[in-house]
Design a protein around this motif. Structure first.
Motif, PDB file in Angstrom:
ATOM      1  N   HIS A 215      63.665 -11.976  -3.646  1.00 52.65           N
ATOM      2  CA  HIS A 215      63.538 -10.596  -4.103  1.00 52.65           C
ATOM      3  C   HIS A 215      64.230 -10.374  -5.446  1.00 52.65           C
ATOM      4  CE1 HIS A 215      62.751  -6.367  -3.603  1.00 52.65           C
ATOM      5  NE2 HIS A 215      64.030  -6.059  -3.710  1.00 52.65           N
ATOM      6  N   LEU A 219      62.556  -8.974  -9.012  1.00 53.34           N
ATOM      7  CA  LEU A 219      63.026  -7.805  -9.761  1.00 53.34           C
ATOM      8  C   LEU A 219      63.479  -8.189 -11.155  1.00 53.34           C
ATOM      9  CD1 LEU A 219      65.049  -5.955  -6.974  1.00 53.34           C
ATOM     10  CD2 LEU A 219      62.735  -5.462  -7.778  1.00 53.34           C
ATOM     11  N   HIS A 222      60.317  -8.493 -13.177  1.00 51.69           N
ATOM     12  CA  HIS A 222      59.622  -7.215 -13.339  1.00 51.69           C
ATOM     13  C   HIS A 222      60.366  -6.283 -14.281  1.00 51.69           C
ATOM     14  CE1 HIS A 222      56.859  -4.022 -12.305  1.00 51.69           C
ATOM     15  NE2 HIS A 222      57.877  -3.233 -11.998  1.00 51.69           N
ATOM     16  N   TYR A 223      61.691  -6.278 -14.183  1.00 46.37           N
ATOM     17  CA  TYR A 223      62.478  -5.380 -15.025  1.00 46.37           C
ATOM     18  C   TYR A 223      63.015  -6.073 -16.279  1.00 46.37           C
ATOM     19  CZ  TYR A 223      62.328  -1.687 -11.576  1.00 46.37           C
ATOM     20  OH  TYR A 223      61.892  -0.686 -10.740  1.00 46.37           O
ATOM     21  N   GLU A 317      64.475  -1.370  -5.194  1.00 50.98           N
ATOM     22  CA  GLU A 317      63.617  -0.694  -6.168  1.00 50.98           C
ATOM     23  C   GLU A 317      63.133   0.600  -5.548  1.00 50.98           C
ATOM     24  OE1 GLU A 317      59.885  -1.917  -9.089  1.00 50.98           O
ATOM     25  OE2 GLU A 317      60.195  -2.968  -7.191  1.00 50.98           O
ATOM     26  N   LEU A 367      65.991   0.800 -10.501  1.00 44.53           N
ATOM     27  CA  LEU A 367      66.596  -0.349  -9.854  1.00 44.53           C
ATOM     28  C   LEU A 367      68.027   0.049  -9.519  1.00 44.53           C
ATOM     29  CD1 LEU A 367      65.658  -3.186  -9.108  1.00 44.53           C
ATOM     30  CD2 LEU A 367      66.753  -4.031 -11.186  1.00 44.53           C
TER      31      LEU A 367
END
Length: 596
Positions: A215, A219, A222-223, A317, A367
């Motif tokens: 996970h 993230l 993605h971020y 998230e 986040l």
């Protein structure tokens, strides 16, 4: 009409309703109990007695114990250890995960083991380039075999053990099932490895499950947390000593954000000032972090993004929903919300907002970092929507949580009590479940949610039918038909007939319900042919667990259907070969251990 005939009519109608599959199985079971009362076969007290039966109590407590083991990350830890040593070769990985599922099924039941391993195995299959359909059915079949390793592996084992005691033969010892279970597990895994590629479809699910085990990396990508996270340990004479995290002036270090403060043991500190040995978790450009380290007398080391998911704290998230009270609020990375939550990043329309303040709008993504207990509370906050459940993230991404050792100790104590027979099984289960709650491994509400009330109602409502068939003479009638068909002095043929009857019924009806129905018939047939009860009942346990040909035969079979992309007719090809092995094993091994 006599009670024996009425009980068999009720049994026939129950089977029809189970096969019809239009009503929930627990509703059918309740209707069966009501029919026994309405026809006068059983009295009111007898109809309700099943819900207080020790078997029902024991099974309910096993769900709580299973929840404690799974929720603390023990299952995730075991899965990661297996994968670490098995590598990425299909055969080795399949052997490893199916063997793990077999062991877990014996400890926390088949459904719990499959539910815990399903996301992990699905993602592992994709990573090694294999369709999940080639691994998930072997996983469930091996788990079904593993349920026969211990008394607590499945309600079926408990039911046949109670039936043996009621017949005057005594309980089955705790580990006696392993005599049959071990060859079943080994054979099932071997068949899956050798014949699985030929008998299983190469299908992929339309919507693969999220890989929450990685996970943090997801993230990170993605971020675009490209600057990484750093651990800055506070040394003596640091100018930051005595300051709170929010009081540290970072204006001279553009882009640097303090995510949180931890003590030397990695525990998050939110209500104290910075002390010697504490660690500041920060993000920002490498050169600016280096300057902060030198100026503030800190020791720096790179912190992988995975370390944001620890035993005590994690990252989730969240999305701002319409009409949220957060709409219009100004936030920025590094901002503390409340005492425990830190906003790490903000996105709008999929684009990162950077370190500048942002006035939140509907659809913005945040986040958020904080203790797991606080993140769990966000699940009930109507002003924010979580993309993934913190509880599921923690179970998959944080192996061996804070109370994992306690959960394992409680499980081990329960196994010892059951194996030694120091207390009745239901009492051992009650003690273990109570210990899970008292030690706060499982919360009271979590314990109630963990119990599959459908299974509890199903068994509690069908126990009276099993008793009615036995006491009214209905079991003797069916047994007489079997005995007439088999003939006297043919115990092996009797085992074969009972296996076929049980296994056939178990493909359409819950295996628990099937064994509750067949057990009294099997006992009557054994007594009618002068055969010992124990070999017959052990064979019923094997046949009852052999629910392998249809997705509706067990919840575990249904669980893997969508993630693997199976169709109804995909189960019988591999299932029939595995069932043949189970039949052969039962016919050969059972009489050797429990003579006729």
């Amino acid at each position: 009409m006599d009670h024996g005939t009425l009980s068999l009519i009720v049994l026939g109608l129950a089977v029809v309703l189970f096969v019809w599959n239009r009503l929930p199985v627990d509703v059918v079971a309740v209707l069966v109990a009501l029919a026994l009362w309405a026809t006068g076969v059983l009295g009111f007290t007898e109809v309700l007695a099943g819900f207080g039966d020790p078997v029902v109590i024991f099974i309910a407590t096993l769900f709580v114990v299973s929840e404690g083991v799974d929720a603390t990350g023990v299952t995730a830890w075991a899965g990661q250890q297996i994968v670490r040593y098995a590598g990425t070769t299909r055969s080795r990985l399949l052997i490893a995960v199916t063997a793990l599922c077999a062991v877990l099924s014996a400890l926390i039941t088949l459904n719990g083991a499959v539910a815990a391993l399903l996301p992990l195995v699905g993602m592992l299959a994709i990573r090694i380039g294999q369709p999940p359909s080639r691994m998930l059915m072997p996983l469930t079949f091996a788990g079904s075999a593993g349920a026969l390793l211990m008394l607590t592996g499945t309600p079926v084992n408990i039911i046949v053990s109670e039936a043996a005691r009621d017949a005057g033969a005594g309980y089955f010892p705790f580990f006696s099932f392993a005599v049959v279970g071990v060859p079943l597990v080994v054979g099932t895994i071997a068949i899956s490895v050798l014949l699985g590629p030929k008998l299983l479809p190469a299908t992929r699910p339309a919507h693969p499950a999220a890989d929450l085990a990685v996970h943090a990396r997801t993230l990170d990508l993605h971020y675009d947390l490209q600057d990484g996270f750093y651990r800055l340990r506070v040394r003596e004479l640091s100018p930051l000593l005595g300051l709170g995290a929010s009081e540290v002036d970072l204006t001279a270090y553009p882009g640097v954000v303090i995510v949180g403060v931890q003590d030397g043991q990695g525990r998050t500190r939110t209500d104290t000032t910075i002390d010697v040995g504490d660690v500041l978790v920060v993000t920002g450009p490498r050169e600016q972090v280096t300057s902060l380290t030198a100026d503030s007398l800190l020791t720096v080391s790179m912190l992988p993004v995975d370390n944001l998911l620890t035993r005590e704290a994690g990252v989730v998230e969240a999305v701002v929903p319409p009409r949220s009270a957060l709409v219009g609020e100004t936030v920025f990375p590094g901002m503390h919300r409340g005492r425990d939550l830190v906003i790490i990043a903000v996105q709008r329309m999929g684009k990162d907002r950077g370190s500048r303040p942002t006035e939140l709008a509907e659809g913005d993504a945040l986040l958020v970092h904080g203790p797991w207990t606080v993140l769990d509370e966000l699940s009930r906050d109507r002003d924010i929507l979580l993309v993934d459940s913190p509880e599921l993230v923690r179970r998959q991404a944080v192996p061996w949580g804070p109370k994992a050792s306690i959960a394992v100790a409680v499980l081990a104590a329960m196994v010892v009590l059951l194996a030694t027979g120091a207390v009745p099984p239901a009492m051992a289960g009650l003690l273990a479940a109570t210990a899970m709650v008292l030690t706060k491994v499982v919360g009271p509400r979590q314990a109630y949610r963990a119990i599959s009330w459908q299974i509890v109602v199903l068994i509690g409502a069908l126990i009276p039918l099993s008793g009615a068939i036995r006491s009214s003479g209905g079991a003797d009638r069916i047994a007489d038909l079997i005995v007439d068909a088999v003939g006297p002095g043919r115990p092996y043929l009797l085992l074969l007939a009972l296996f076929v009857l049980t296994a056939a019924l178990g493909q359409m009806v819950s295996n628990t319900a099937t064994v509750l129905i067949v057990a009294p018939i099997a006992v009557a047939a054994a007594q009618g042919t002068g055969t010992s009860v124990k070999p017959v009942l052990m064979l019923i346990a094997v046949a009852g667990a052999a629910s392998l040909l249809t997705p509706i035969s067990t919840p575990a079979n249904m669980m893997i259907m969508s993630p693997a992309g199976y169709r109804f007719g995909d189960y019988w090809k591999l299932g029939l070969v595995v069932m043949a092995w189970w039949l052969l094993t039962a016919i050969v091994v059972v009489p050797l251990v429990w003579p006729f």
